[in-house]
Design an enzyme around this catalytic site. Structure first.
Site, short mmCIF file in Angstrom:
data_model
loop_
_atom_site.label_atom_id
_atom_site.label_comp_id
_atom_site.label_asym_id
_atom_site.label_seq_id
_atom_site.Cartn_x
_atom_site.Cartn_y
_atom_site.Cartn_z
N GLU A 1 -3.56 -5.95 6.84
CA GLU A 1 -3.17 -7.22 7.51
C GLU A 1 -2.01 -5.73 8.21
OE1 GLU A 1 -1.03 -11.01 8.09
OE2 GLU A 1 -1.67 -10.56 6.60
N LYS B 1 5.36 -6.03 2.33
CA LYS B 1 6.16 -5.79 3.80
C LYS B 1 6.71 -6.46 4.02
CE LYS B 1 1.58 -6.05 4.39
NZ LYS B 1 0.42 -6.08 5.22
N ARG C 1 -2.32 -6.99 -9.14
CA ARG C 1 -1.33 -6.33 -8.60
C ARG C 1 -0.17 -5.05 -8.89
NH1 ARG C 1 -1.18 -9.12 -3.34
NH2 ARG C 1 0.69 -8.22 -2.41
P1 ATP Z 1 2.19 -7.86 1.91
O1 ATP Z 1 2.65 -8.86 -0.03
O2 ATP Z 1 2.73 -6.26 0.92
O3 ATP Z 1 2.23 -8.44 2.47
P2 ATP Z 1 -0.46 -8.65 1.18
O4 ATP Z 1 -1.48 -8.42 -0.30
O5 ATP Z 1 -0.44 -9.50 2.34
O6 ATP Z 1 1.11 -8.01 1.10
P3 ATP Z 1 -2.62 -7.08 2.82
O7 ATP Z 1 -2.83 -6.03 4.23
O8 ATP Z 1 -3.42 -8.03 3.39
O9 ATP Z 1 -0.63 -7.22 2.37
O10 ATP Z 1 -3.32 -5.77 1.57
C1 ATP Z 1 -4.58 -5.37 2.07
C2 ATP Z 1 -5.55 -5.31 0.59
O11 ATP Z 1 -4.42 -4.30 -0.26
C3 ATP Z 1 -5.38 -6.68 -0.12
O12 ATP Z 1 -6.73 -6.17 -0.25
C4 ATP Z 1 -4.34 -6.57 -0.75
O13 ATP Z 1 -5.14 -7.17 -1.96
C5 ATP Z 1 -3.70 -5.48 -1.42
N1 ATP Z 1 -2.41 -4.75 -1.84
C6 ATP Z 1 -1.61 -5.13 -1.82
N2 ATP Z 1 -0.62 -5.06 -1.96
C7 ATP Z 1 -0.89 -4.86 -3.50
C8 ATP Z 1 -0.80 -4.33 -4.42
N3 ATP Z 1 1.10 -4.63 -5.32
N4 ATP Z 1 -1.36 -4.02 -5.69
C9 ATP Z 1 -2.07 -3.68 -5.22
N5 ATP Z 1 -3.01 -4.11 -4.63
C10 ATP Z 1 -2.22 -4.68 -3.05
MG MG Z 2 -0.93 -10.18 3.44
#
Ligand code: ATP
Ligand code: MG
Length: 570
Positions: free
Chosen positions: A54, A289, A279
């Site tokens: 995202e 983020k 994760r």
């Molecule tokens: P954040 O909470 O940091 O915003 P998010 O999951 O909302 O993380 P996205 O941009 O939606 O961030 O994530 C893109 C991809 O990265 C998704 O498939 C998510 O599952 C993966 N991802 C995000 N954080 C992690 C993590 N700590 N470990 C493994 N994969 C991750």
């Molecule tokens: Mg997200």
């Protein structure tokens, strides 16, 4: 004779080769093998994954894990991996992030070819699918607001209540079209899937598919005022792109039945398979983020690329190599259970990588002058030194030596403590690669601070050897006063004083010593000629890189990691 340090280096070297030769395999690959096998769900198909960030912030080390899983899995199976901006949520998304995300993935060494997509490009198709679901009696417009919906969701023993569930198809079609046309305010109504109000999985209790949001979108502008929910949009995006394996984190496990429901009822022929993995969590840092943005917005760090940040741009600026991060992601493995990885393991992976390739140079962080009183004034000698004892192919360079050197302030003590083998009056040390010198005393200023240290060198010990076999226990680094460069050096520690900072306390547990800036450090002159993207080892001080703000006239170095391996000790 091999020193203890060089023996350690050798064993490190062996370890790296061993791990990189390992064939990467995990439970996801077992599932894929199953799917590709004769009679399997994707027999004869090309494995196709995607990474769907995202664009609402910079990528962090957690994303690196997902990127490695998505791209390296595709690579392993000679498949494809798409990069897709998951921009279905119009708030907080920014072009700046879209560019940075691409840069970071390329830096890690992965490429999506011409398969770069925006989820928002599929808005028209998603809308058509929603209309079809209404026509099929599988979706309806619900007039409850968010609060009413929450109050009516039921519990494990009571089904949810949804009064508009049996609204006639024609009426839902009309209301949905008017939602899209902008006739209703935010939150006035939603489109819901008609699934199962008594499901044990609450995600299946007639989940919302569309909500009204009068918001400007960074790509579609004001074209839409209804936006699809993630659970509806994501499976459609995957199916449209022909994804075979939709790899995501564990929190989506309970959403998988809904993912499958959407794919099934939207009528796609090839149905992607969602597989969840744990994760990545690392202690002593935060990885959402939202939290990282809090740090940036409150000025705790200088930006998303502050070298203390766990973002990929922060790690890059700190001196992390793509290889070290990829190696880290491979070695932490892929599991189905959430766990916390030690920050020191990430550092260990960097150290291992740099140990093999980083050139060794000398630099003094807290300088005091050493004067060899019996060394001829005006004389300069040259010594050839190996650039990297671990890698003879890296060649040698010349360092100069004269009557005056900079040494570390801590390498001299007027009154030594037990076990101190460096300079103190009457003691001999080896000045790395040059001579054995014997300390004769020092000069102090009116406050009692040492301003100069005095010693005599032994001309018979050129190269640091003792022809008479006498023992000299200490070896210290130095820099020629007549041939050196000033530098600013930035030293880093953990950003937080606690291992797992809670949301509310984030700004209260900042380590005040997380950045220490030293000025007037003295570096071997040769470093000014090194390419700016080089990492190097300062003997006894750690691995360093040039900060992005460093120039030839104003050298700024970041310490990437200490030499001492806290991980191995544990
Ligand atoms: P954040 O909470 O940091 O915003 P998010 O999951 O909302 O993380 P996205 O941009 O939606 O961030 O994530 C893109 C991809 O990265 C998704 O498939 C998510 O599952 C993966 N991802 C995000 N954080 C992690 C993590 N700590 N470990 C493994 N994969 C991750
Ligand atoms: Mg997200």
């Amino acid at each position: 004779m091999k020193s203890k340090a060089s023996k350690e280096r050798m064993s490190d070297e062996k370890k790296v080769t061993e791990t990189t030769e390992e064939v990467w395999s995990n439970f996801i690959h077992d599932f894929i093998d199953e799917d590709l096998a004769p009679g399997g769900r994707f027999e004869g198909k090309t494995v196709h994954t995607r990474f769907p960030p995202e664009p609402n912030g910079y990528l962090h080390i957690g994303h690196a894990k997902a990127i490695c899983i998505d791209f390296a899995t595709a690579e392993k199976y000679n498949g494809l991996c798409n990069l897709r901006m998951d921009d279905t949520n119009p708030t907080k998304e920014d072009v700046e992030y879209v560019d940075a995300i691409q840069e970071d993935i390329h830096w890690l060494g992965f490429d999506w070819g011409d398969r770069f997509h925006y989820a928002s490009d599929y808005f028209p198709q998603m809308y058509d699918i929603a209309v079809q679901l209404i026509k099929d009696g599988k979706a309806y417009v619900c007039e409850m607001n968010a609060e009413e919906m929450r109050a009516n969701r039921g519990d494990l023993t009571t089904p949810a209540v949804s009064p508009d569930r049996d609204r006639p198809v024609e009426e839902s079609l009309d209301l949905f079209a008017r939602m899209k046309a902008g006739e209703f305010p935010d939150g006035a109504m939603t489109l819901r899937a008609k699934i199962d109000l008594s499901s044990g999985n609450f995600n299946m209790r007639d989940p919302v598919l569309y909500r009204i949001n009068h918001l400007h979108h960074h790509r579609t502008g004001d074209e839409w005022c209804i936006y699809p929910m993630y659970d509806f949009a994501h499976p459609i995006e995957d199916a449209i792109e022909g994804i075979t394996h939709s790899l995501c984190t564990l929190e989506f496990e309970d959403h998988r039945p809904l993912y499958d429901w959407v794919v099934e009822n939207a009528g796609f022929q090839q149905k992607p398979r969602q597989i969840e993995f744990a994760r990545l969590n690392i202690n002593n840092t935060v990885m959402s983020k939202r939290k990282l943005r809090t740090l940036v917005e409150n000025g705790v760090v200088s930006g998303w690329d502050d070298p203390r940040m766990p973002t990929l741009c922060g790690l890059r600026r700190r001196g992390y190599t793509p290889e070290s991060i990829r190696n880290f992601c491979t070695r932490i493995g892929v599991a189905k259970v959430n766990s916390v990885v030690e920050y020191s393991f990430l550092e260990h992976c960097l150290r291992e990588d740099l140990n093999l390739r980083a050139q060794r140079v000398m630099g003094v962080l807290d300088p005091v002058k050493l004067v060899l009183t019996n060394y001829p004034e005006g004389k300069t000698e040259e010594f050839a030194v190996e650039n990297n004892p671990n890698n003879p192919d890296d060649g040698t360079r010349t360092v100069t030596f004269s009557r005056e050197s900079w040494i570390e302030r801590s390498d001299f003590l007027e009154e030594p403590f037990k076990g101190y083998h460096r300079l103190y009056p009457g003691n001999e040390v080896r000045l790395k690669t040059t001579y054995i010198v014997k300390c004769t005393g020092c000069k102090k200023d009116e406050n009692g601070n040492v301003v100069e240290v005095y010693a005599e060198y032994d001309p018979e010990t050129r190269g640091g050897n003792t022809p008479d076999g006498r023992k000299v226990r200490g070896t210290i680094h130095w820099v020629d006063v007549n041939n050196c460069r000033d530098a600013q050096v930035r030293l880093y520690e953990n950003l937080f004083t606690v291992a797992d900072p809670e949301d509310e306390e984030l700004l209260e547990v900042i380590n005040p010593n997380s950045l220490q800036t030293l000025t007037g450090c003295k570096m071997e002159a040769s470093i000014a000629k090194m390419p700016k993207d080089t990492s190097f080892q300062l003997m006894r001080q750690g691995y360093f890189c040039f900060d992005k703000d460093s120039t030839e006239d104003n050298l700024i170095l970041n310490r990437s990691v200490l030499l001492k391996d806290g991980f191995k000790k544990k």
